[in-house]
Design a protein around this motif. Structure first.
Motif, PDB file in Angstrom:
ATOM      1  N   LEU A 229      -9.195   0.954   5.848  1.00  0.00           N
ATOM      2  CA  LEU A 229      -8.320   1.866   5.103  1.00  0.00           C
ATOM      3  C   LEU A 229      -9.080   3.104   4.648  1.00  0.00           C
ATOM      4  N   LEU A 230     -10.311   2.917   4.166  1.00  0.00           N
ATOM      5  CA  LEU A 230     -11.116   4.059   3.728  1.00  0.00           C
ATOM      6  C   LEU A 230     -11.415   4.988   4.901  1.00  0.00           C
ATOM      7  N   VAL A 231     -11.760   4.412   6.040  1.00  0.00           N
ATOM      8  CA  VAL A 231     -12.026   5.221   7.231  1.00  0.00           C
ATOM      9  C   VAL A 231     -10.782   6.010   7.630  1.00  0.00           C
ATOM     10  N   ALA A 232      -9.619   5.367   7.572  1.00  0.00           N
ATOM     11  CA  ALA A 232      -8.367   6.041   7.946  1.00  0.00           C
ATOM     12  C   ALA A 232      -8.092   7.244   7.053  1.00  0.00           C
ATOM     13  N   PHE A 233      -8.329   7.107   5.760  1.00  0.00           N
ATOM     14  CA  PHE A 233      -8.123   8.234   4.845  1.00  0.00           C
ATOM     15  C   PHE A 233      -9.143   9.334   5.124  1.00  0.00           C
ATOM     16  N   ASN A 234     -10.394   8.958   5.308  1.00  0.00           N
ATOM     17  CA  ASN A 234     -11.443   9.952   5.565  1.00  0.00           C
ATOM     18  C   ASN A 234     -11.193  10.716   6.847  1.00  0.00           C
ATOM     19  N   GLU A 235     -10.680  10.031   7.853  1.00  0.00           N
ATOM     20  CA  GLU A 235     -10.383  10.715   9.133  1.00  0.00           C
ATOM     21  C   GLU A 235      -9.292  11.755   8.973  1.00  0.00           C
ATOM     22  N   LYS A 236      -8.464  11.603   7.961  1.00  0.00           N
ATOM     23  CA  LYS A 236      -7.414  12.578   7.665  1.00  0.00           C
ATOM     24  C   LYS A 236      -7.909  13.656   6.683  1.00  0.00           C
ATOM     25  N   GLY A 237      -9.180  13.556   6.309  1.00  0.00           N
ATOM     26  CA  GLY A 237      -9.741  14.525   5.380  1.00  0.00           C
ATOM     27  C   GLY A 237      -9.438  14.199   3.925  1.00  0.00           C
ATOM     28  N   LEU A 238      -9.026  12.975   3.652  1.00  0.00           N
ATOM     29  CA  LEU A 238      -8.676  12.565   2.281  1.00  0.00           C
ATOM     30  C   LEU A 238      -9.773  11.670   1.714  1.00  0.00           C
ATOM     31  N   HIS A 239     -10.117  11.931   0.457  1.00  0.00           N
ATOM     32  CA  HIS A 239     -11.230  11.246  -0.175  1.00  0.00           C
ATOM     33  C   HIS A 239     -10.841  10.760  -1.573  1.00  0.00           C
ATOM     34  N   PHE A 240     -11.704   9.915  -2.137  1.00  0.00           N
ATOM     35  CA  PHE A 240     -11.420   9.299  -3.426  1.00  0.00           C
ATOM     36  C   PHE A 240     -12.593   9.518  -4.385  1.00  0.00           C
ATOM     37  N   SER A 241     -12.262   9.591  -5.647  1.00  0.00           N
ATOM     38  CA  SER A 241     -13.300   9.639  -6.691  1.00  0.00           C
ATOM     39  C   SER A 241     -13.112   8.426  -7.571  1.00  0.00           C
ATOM     40  N   SER A 242     -14.208   7.933  -8.132  1.00  0.00           N
ATOM     41  CA  SER A 242     -14.166   6.697  -8.913  1.00  0.00           C
ATOM     42  C   SER A 242     -13.516   6.923 -10.263  1.00  0.00           C
TER      43      SER A 242
ATOM     44  N   LEU B 279       0.831  -1.204   0.000  1.00  0.00           N
ATOM     45  CA  LEU B 279       0.000   0.000   0.000  1.00  0.00           C
ATOM     46  C   LEU B 279       0.866   1.254   0.000  1.00  0.00           C
ATOM     47  N   ARG B 280       1.962   1.209   0.736  1.00  0.00           N
ATOM     48  CA  ARG B 280       2.859   2.370   0.760  1.00  0.00           C
ATOM     49  C   ARG B 280       3.332   2.723  -0.650  1.00  0.00           C
ATOM     50  N   SER B 281       3.719   1.714  -1.403  1.00  0.00           N
ATOM     51  CA  SER B 281       4.168   1.954  -2.771  1.00  0.00           C
ATOM     52  C   SER B 281       3.046   2.522  -3.631  1.00  0.00           C
ATOM     53  N   THR B 282       1.844   2.018  -3.428  1.00  0.00           N
ATOM     54  CA  THR B 282       0.697   2.469  -4.221  1.00  0.00           C
ATOM     55  C   THR B 282       0.318   3.912  -3.924  1.00  0.00           C
ATOM     56  N   PHE B 283       0.309   4.277  -2.629  1.00  0.00           N
ATOM     57  CA  PHE B 283      -0.251   5.575  -2.243  1.00  0.00           C
ATOM     58  C   PHE B 283       0.774   6.708  -2.153  1.00  0.00           C
ATOM     59  N   THR B 284       2.054   6.390  -2.206  1.00  0.00           N
ATOM     60  CA  THR B 284       3.048   7.467  -2.064  1.00  0.00           C
ATOM     61  C   THR B 284       3.703   7.848  -3.380  1.00  0.00           C
ATOM     62  N   ASN B 285       3.232   7.277  -4.490  1.00  0.00           N
ATOM     63  CA  ASN B 285       3.804   7.742  -5.768  1.00  0.00           C
ATOM     64  C   ASN B 285       3.209   9.104  -6.124  1.00  0.00           C
ATOM     65  N   LYS B 286       3.903   9.844  -6.953  1.00  0.00           N
ATOM     66  CA  LYS B 286       3.561  11.247  -7.218  1.00  0.00           C
ATOM     67  C   LYS B 286       2.160  11.410  -7.793  1.00  0.00           C
ATOM     68  N   LYS B 287       1.778  10.529  -8.712  1.00  0.00           N
ATOM     69  CA  LYS B 287       0.464  10.668  -9.345  1.00  0.00           C
ATOM     70  C   LYS B 287      -0.659  10.479  -8.325  1.00  0.00           C
ATOM     71  N   THR B 288      -0.527   9.462  -7.487  1.00  0.00           N
ATOM     72  CA  THR B 288      -1.567   9.219  -6.487  1.00  0.00           C
ATOM     73  C   THR B 288      -1.668  10.385  -5.506  1.00  0.00           C
ATOM     74  N   LEU B 289      -0.537  10.893  -5.072  1.00  0.00           N
ATOM     75  CA  LEU B 289      -0.545  12.037  -4.144  1.00  0.00           C
ATOM     76  C   LEU B 289      -1.205  13.249  -4.790  1.00  0.00           C
ATOM     77  N   ALA B 290      -0.906  13.471  -6.070  1.00  0.00           N
ATOM     78  CA  ALA B 290      -1.514  14.598  -6.784  1.00  0.00           C
ATOM     79  C   ALA B 290      -3.024  14.405  -6.910  1.00  0.00           C
ATOM     80  N   ASP B 291      -3.443  13.164  -7.189  1.00  0.00           N
ATOM     81  CA  ASP B 291      -4.876  12.874  -7.303  1.00  0.00           C
ATOM     82  C   ASP B 291      -5.589  13.076  -5.968  1.00  0.00           C
ATOM     83  N   LEU B 292      -4.943  12.682  -4.879  1.00  0.00           N
ATOM     84  CA  LEU B 292      -5.541  12.860  -3.556  1.00  0.00           C
ATOM     85  C   LEU B 292      -5.674  14.343  -3.210  1.00  0.00           C
ATOM     86  N   GLU B 293      -4.687  15.130  -3.608  1.00  0.00           N
ATOM     87  CA  GLU B 293      -4.772  16.570  -3.347  1.00  0.00           C
ATOM     88  C   GLU B 293      -5.903  17.192  -4.147  1.00  0.00           C
TER      89      GLU B 293
END
Length: 312
Positions: free
Chosen positions: A299-312, A233-247
């Motif tokens: 995992l979804l709850v953990a992201f939401n608690e940090k104010g981070l969300h996802f779009s399909s 998961l670390r590799s998946t979520f810490t790459n530049k594209k994913t971080l940019a998408d989360l922002e």
């Protein structure tokens, strides 16, 4: 050669009760007609119909399942795209005293509004399996069950477990919304014309009430995880594209829910938030290929608690 043997040699005689002239399957529509009456009977038996049931059949074709369902259902609605098949089913039931129970809908099942039903039975073209499945799972009010023929590998993916080779986004999304039971394997030679793959019949029972999850956001998370399901998961979520998408998702979510007090809020350090989540023992070294529903929910709850969300 006797007429019956001659018919069987050229593929005729399989659809008993249908017109003597066998309609040709339309390859563009992905048509393959189920010809084995024993399989037809097994599907109807597995549907466990009750005399008070309203039944929805998708893709009745020449009507082999239709006449069996009509004998047991209080009401039967069939959705068929091919106008030739609409006429063929009408012929099959024209002398049936129960034909008043049947309603034929000519149209694309992905576009028409589905009626109320208790049980769905379908032998549908495999090229619409996924969109039809999720239209079915989103249908309200809830139905009791669906008995559906799918291409074998697709069917197996629906109930695959963490660690299985076929475990994928489809597995997770389906199992979030429904219980799937494998029922019958159906060899390709039970169809006219034979498809290139074997098939399976599965039973689907929707979870009622549904899980309290925003499915669009859930699917966005699961899709991202399964893009590289064997990576951490670390590799998946810490790459530049994913971080940019989360922002970007953070900005969109904030704009939709913003109050006056939020206007001055600075954008968070998304990378730092993600790193903090990945340090959680529940997710550290985890890989999507071996995560179960509870793992993804946490995992979804953990992201939401940090104010981070996802779009399909």
């Amino acid at each position: 050669m006797p007429k019956r043997k001659r018919d069987e040699a050229r593929g005729g005689g399989e659809e008993r009760g249908a017109s003597s002239h066998l309609l040709a399957a339309n390859k563009d529509l992905g048509q393959n007609f189920l010809k084995n009456p024993a399989i037809v009977d097994a599907i109807v038996e597995r549907a466990k119909l009750q005399p008070t049931d309203s039944v929805l059949e998708i893709g009745p074709g020449t009507g082999n399942l239709t006449v069996k369902l009509l004998a047991q259902a209080k009401k039967l609605t069939c959705v068929e795209f091919d106008r030739r098949m609409v006429r063929e089913v009408a012929k099959r039931v024209e002398n049936d005293p129960r034909k008043h129970r049947l309603e034929m809908v000519h149209g694309d099942v992905l576009k028409v509004a589905l009626p109320y039903f208790d049980v769905c039975v379908a032998n549908l073209p495999y090229n619409i399996s996924s969109p039809f499945l999720f239209k079915l799972l989103a249908h309200r009010p809830h139905f009791r069950s669906a008995v559906i023929m799918f291409q074998e590998e697709f069917a197996q993916r629906l109930s695959a477990k963490p660690g299985d080779a076929l475990y994928c986004r489809l597995s997770v999304n389906t199992q979030l919304l429904a219980k799937v039971t494998q029922l019958i394997k159906v060899g390709r030679n039970n169809f006219r014309p034979p498809p290139k793959v074997d098939s399976r019949v599965v039973k689907i029972e929707v979870r009622n009430p549904p899980p309290p999850v925003n499915f669009v956001e859930w699917d966005g998370l699961v899709k991202l995880c399964f893009n590289r399901k064997n990576k951490t998961l670390r590799s998946t979520f810490t790459n530049k594209k994913t971080l940019a998408d989360l922002e970007t998702s953070w900005k969109t979510f904030r704009a939709l829910s913003m109050t006056d007090a939020d206007e001055a809020a600075d954008a968070p350090d998304v990378k730092a938030l993600v790193e903090a989540i990945m340090e959680d023992p529940r997710f550290k070294d985890k890989r999507a290929a071996k995560m179960d529903l509870d793992d993804f929910l946490a995992l979804l709850v953990a992201f939401n608690e940090k104010g981070l969300h996802f779009s399909s």
